[in-house]
Design a protein around this motif. Structure first.
Motif, mmCIF file in Angstrom:
data_model
loop_
_atom_site.group_PDB
_atom_site.id
_atom_site.type_symbol
_atom_site.label_atom_id
_atom_site.label_comp_id
_atom_site.label_asym_id
_atom_site.label_seq_id
_atom_site.Cartn_x
_atom_site.Cartn_y
_atom_site.Cartn_z
ATOM 1 N N UNK A 1 0.867 -1.190 0.000
ATOM 2 C CA UNK A 1 0.000 0.000 0.000
ATOM 3 C C UNK A 1 0.902 1.237 0.000
ATOM 4 N N UNK B 1 0.702 5.405 -0.105
ATOM 5 C CA UNK B 1 -0.111 6.628 -0.123
ATOM 6 C C UNK B 1 0.273 7.465 -1.327
ATOM 7 N N UNK C 1 -6.214 8.557 -4.101
ATOM 8 C CA UNK C 1 -5.613 8.679 -2.778
ATOM 9 C C UNK C 1 -4.447 7.738 -2.515
ATOM 10 N N UNK C 2 -4.469 6.601 -3.178
ATOM 11 C CA UNK C 2 -3.421 5.635 -2.869
ATOM 12 C C UNK C 2 -3.113 4.791 -4.097
ATOM 13 N N UNK D 1 7.036 -1.053 8.470
ATOM 14 C CA UNK D 1 5.636 -0.719 8.737
ATOM 15 C C UNK D 1 4.847 -0.402 7.477
ATOM 16 N N UNK E 1 2.020 -1.702 4.779
ATOM 17 C CA UNK E 1 0.976 -2.724 4.662
ATOM 18 C C UNK E 1 1.307 -3.552 3.422
ATOM 19 N N UNK F 1 -5.161 2.377 7.433
ATOM 20 C CA UNK F 1 -5.578 1.080 6.931
ATOM 21 C C UNK F 1 -5.058 0.031 7.901
ATOM 22 N N UNK G 1 -3.519 -3.356 8.540
ATOM 23 C CA UNK G 1 -2.748 -4.201 7.621
ATOM 24 C C UNK G 1 -3.507 -5.440 7.140
ATOM 25 N N UNK H 1 -10.041 9.279 3.654
ATOM 26 C CA UNK H 1 -8.707 9.091 3.076
ATOM 27 C C UNK H 1 -7.985 8.009 3.859
ATOM 28 N N UNK H 2 -7.597 6.974 3.143
ATOM 29 C CA UNK H 2 -6.891 5.887 3.801
ATOM 30 C C UNK H 2 -5.413 6.221 3.886
ATOM 31 N N UNK H 3 -4.859 5.968 5.047
ATOM 32 C CA UNK H 3 -3.442 6.234 5.266
ATOM 33 C C UNK H 3 -2.747 4.908 5.550
ATOM 34 N N UNK H 4 -1.453 4.928 5.343
ATOM 35 C CA UNK H 4 -0.679 3.715 5.633
ATOM 36 C C UNK H 4 -0.729 3.434 7.134
ATOM 37 N N UNK H 5 -0.600 2.162 7.528
ATOM 38 C CA UNK H 5 -0.599 1.843 8.959
ATOM 39 C C UNK H 5 0.474 2.657 9.686
ATOM 40 N N UNK H 6 0.123 3.109 10.881
ATOM 41 C CA UNK H 6 1.047 3.848 11.751
ATOM 42 C C UNK H 6 1.569 5.147 11.140
ATOM 43 N N UNK H 7 0.861 5.688 10.159
ATOM 44 C CA UNK H 7 1.367 6.916 9.557
ATOM 45 C C UNK H 7 0.786 8.155 10.239
#
Lengths: 143, 432
Positions: A9, A11, A41-42, A63, A65, B375, B377, B409-415
């Motif tokens: 994934x 961003x 968005x991604x 970290x 995904x 998001x 994981x 808006x989806x963000x990367x994990x832990x971002x």
């Protein structure tokens, strides 16, 4: 027949993609093929690499995904109409393709197509019956 | 096992509590009127004298105090005891503006310790327990407040303070912490880190007491599962005393207010009218036993409900619901009231992480609401359509809950930055 594809994934922001690739290069992981599916968005970065397990480990440590999918790796002669033939066989068998991407190997006159379908075994059976061959994972990783 | 810390209060007949409240209220009002010019002026302006306050029934006659009063009277204007008798100050975290300082005499600290001890015992604390305090120590009331309560119960107390997560976890494993006290967002961060380090089986936690920020039932479920604990809420604010103004019991359904020290009221935030039990409104507290900083009718800005009646735990103290938001946290977006807690409930219900941010802006004279969420994981797959389906599902559920649409808006994990104190959840960019 199938190879491990790693999806990551990403961003949709400046510098995000390069972070992922730098993580891989820092760990001496070599890319065999890649493609990106993007939305506003991604993006999803899909990778075939020489050391999939290690790649997943370092990406997760960073970290990101990630997910691992078994995808078909079809081996074709690098001549006009080869891919069309494969897709015709699948279409006639009512098998939909989620996505695909292709790459050629140095000096082998071969092209490889990574195919993502719902049911790998079913697609493989249909293609094998029509004389289509597959690359095995070892070929791809050590290419 | 001991069930109550002070059963004579916690399980007292309601009329005894009212009698105690009336006596203490009358004394406190008299004292602040006589000694604190700020109160005298406010009461005079409202035409109320100490003689008008004969019992708790007369509480509604007193003027309200707000955060603005505290700022205006900063630093000593509301001090009701000689400074020489004071032994400590605490201060608000300043998340909503200028700092406020509160003063404590030894008597105030003692009663605060009792309040926190009641909360700890309600969460199962005994002298056998190791209480791991990961609230900040310092001006913030969290750390020292719970620390005092844990001493009062006789627990082995680990004054960890916040931060240095790996050390927290190492102590937790090595010293066998059994009760974790911190903000719920930090508890979540700890839980995730414990999981990542593969130390879930090494920890001995049985309970957690989490407060100082809003959290949802869904978050409780996750914390309980991830840490293998019972998770209890605790409520408080520096202006009143700190944590321990109210606390949850084994029923995990509302927090018992320490009514012998703090009288709660629910008012209509627009009109100031007192609302009956069971109605939703702004929570107001009156301190009736404190020496140094006995605020009268202080408006907390927290929106909640009070309920009376005997609790399954045996306590008779009135219960307050988890605040449903703050009247100053409440966002008005396109004319609709939106509480971050509503958004959190939807996010967690859809399987997203509890780490999110809300961005409000105004574009072409129209308010926009954007929810940024990490998001999870496990949700991530190789196809766009599956992730987009998640996004769509979330958008629809947010619209159902809020009544207005939000961009997701989806963000990367832990971002999204995690805080070790209060989480910054809301970014309001509107310039109105």
């Amino acid at each position: 027949m199938t190879v491990e594809q790693i999806s990551v994934f990403v961003e949709n922001r400046q510098g995000k993609l390069v972070e992922v690739l730098e993580t891989l290069s820092a760990n001496n992981i070599d890319l065999r093929a890649l493609c990106i599916a993007d939305t506003a968005d991604f993006g999803i970065l899909r990778l075939i690499v020489n050391k999939p397990e290690e790649a997943v480990r370092v990406l997760q440590q960073a970290e990101c995904a990630t997910s691992v999918t078994q995808v078909l790796a079809v081996s074709l002669d690098d001549t006009p109409g080869s891919l069309a033939r494969v897709l015709r066989i699948l279409a006639d068998a009512a098998i939909s393709v989620e996505y695909l991407y292709a790459f050629v190997a140095h000096g082998k006159d071969k092209a490889y197509v990574i195919l993502r379908v719902e049911d790998n075994e079913k697609a493989a059976a249909v293609l094998t019956k029509k004389g289509i061959s597959f690359a095995d994972s070892k070929d791809i990783y050590t290419m | 096992m001991r069930q109550y810390f002070q059963p004579e209060i916690e399980c007292a007949a309601p009329e005894e509590i009212i009698k105690l409240q009336s006596e203490r209220l009358v004394d406190t009002v008299r004292r602040v009127y006589d000694t604190v010019p700020y109160y005298r002026k406010k009461m005079d302006e409202k035409g109320v004298t100490p003689d008008d306050i004969k019992s708790r029934e007369d509480l509604h006659k007193l003027p309200f105090l707000t955060k603005d009063d505290l700022r205006e009277a900063y630093p000593y204007g509301l001090l009701a005891a000689p400074l020489a008798d004071c032994v400590r100050i605490h201060s608000t975290s300043g998340t909503t503006g200028k700092r406020v300082v509160a003063f404590y005499t030894q008597h105030d600290i003692d009663l605060w310790d009792d309040c926190c001890a009641r909360a700890l015992v309600a969460a199962g604390a005994t002298t056998e327990d190791v209480v791991h305090v990961a609230y900040g120590y310092g001006l913030f009331t969290g750390g020292m407040g719970i620390n005092g309560g844990a001493h009062r119960v006789g627990c082995l107390t680990l004054p960890m303070s916040s931060g240095n997560t790996e050390r927290q976890i190492q102590f937790m494993c090595d010293l066998g912490s059994t009760i974790l006290c911190c903000t719920p967002s930090y508890a979540e961060y700890l839980a995730e880190t414990i999981e990542e380090m593969g130390l879930r089986d090494e920890i001995k936690l049985k309970a957690g007491i989490f407060g100082a920020e809003a959290w949802s039932e869904e978050m409780r479920g996750r914390l309980q599962e991830k840490l293998g604990i019972q998770a209890y809420d605790i409520y408080g604010l520096t202006e009143i005393i700190g944590p321990g103004v109210s606390f949850e019991c084994s029923e995990q359904a509302g927090m018992h207010v320490n009514e012998d020290h703090f009288i709660p009221e629910i008012i209509n935030p627009e009109t100031g009218e007192v609302l009956p039990d069971g109605e939703k409104g702004e929570l107001v507290f009156t301190c009736i036993s404190k020496d140094a900083f006995p605020l009268l009718r202080y408006r907390t800005r927290d929106i909640c409900v009070l309920t009376r009646g005997e609790c399954g735990c045996g306590r008779t103290l009135v219960k307050m619901a988890k605040p449903m938001g703050r009247s100053d946290d409440m966002l008005i977006i396109r004319g609709v009231n939106v509480f971050p807690s509503q958004i959190e409930t939807v996010l967690i219900g859809c399987g997203f992480s509890g780490n999110y941010q809300i961005v409000v802006d105004r574009v072409h004279h129209t308010d926009t609401l954007e929810v940024l969420v990490e998001l999870n994981p496990e949700m991530f797959t190789d196809t766009v359509k599956q992730i987009e389906a998640r996004e769509r599902d979330l958008r629809e559920k947010l619209k159902n809950m809020l009544g207005i649409s939000a961009k997701v808006t989806l963000k990367a994990p832990k971002s999204i930055a995690r805080s070790e104190g209060k989480a910054v959840r809301i970014i309001d960019k509107r310039k109105i």
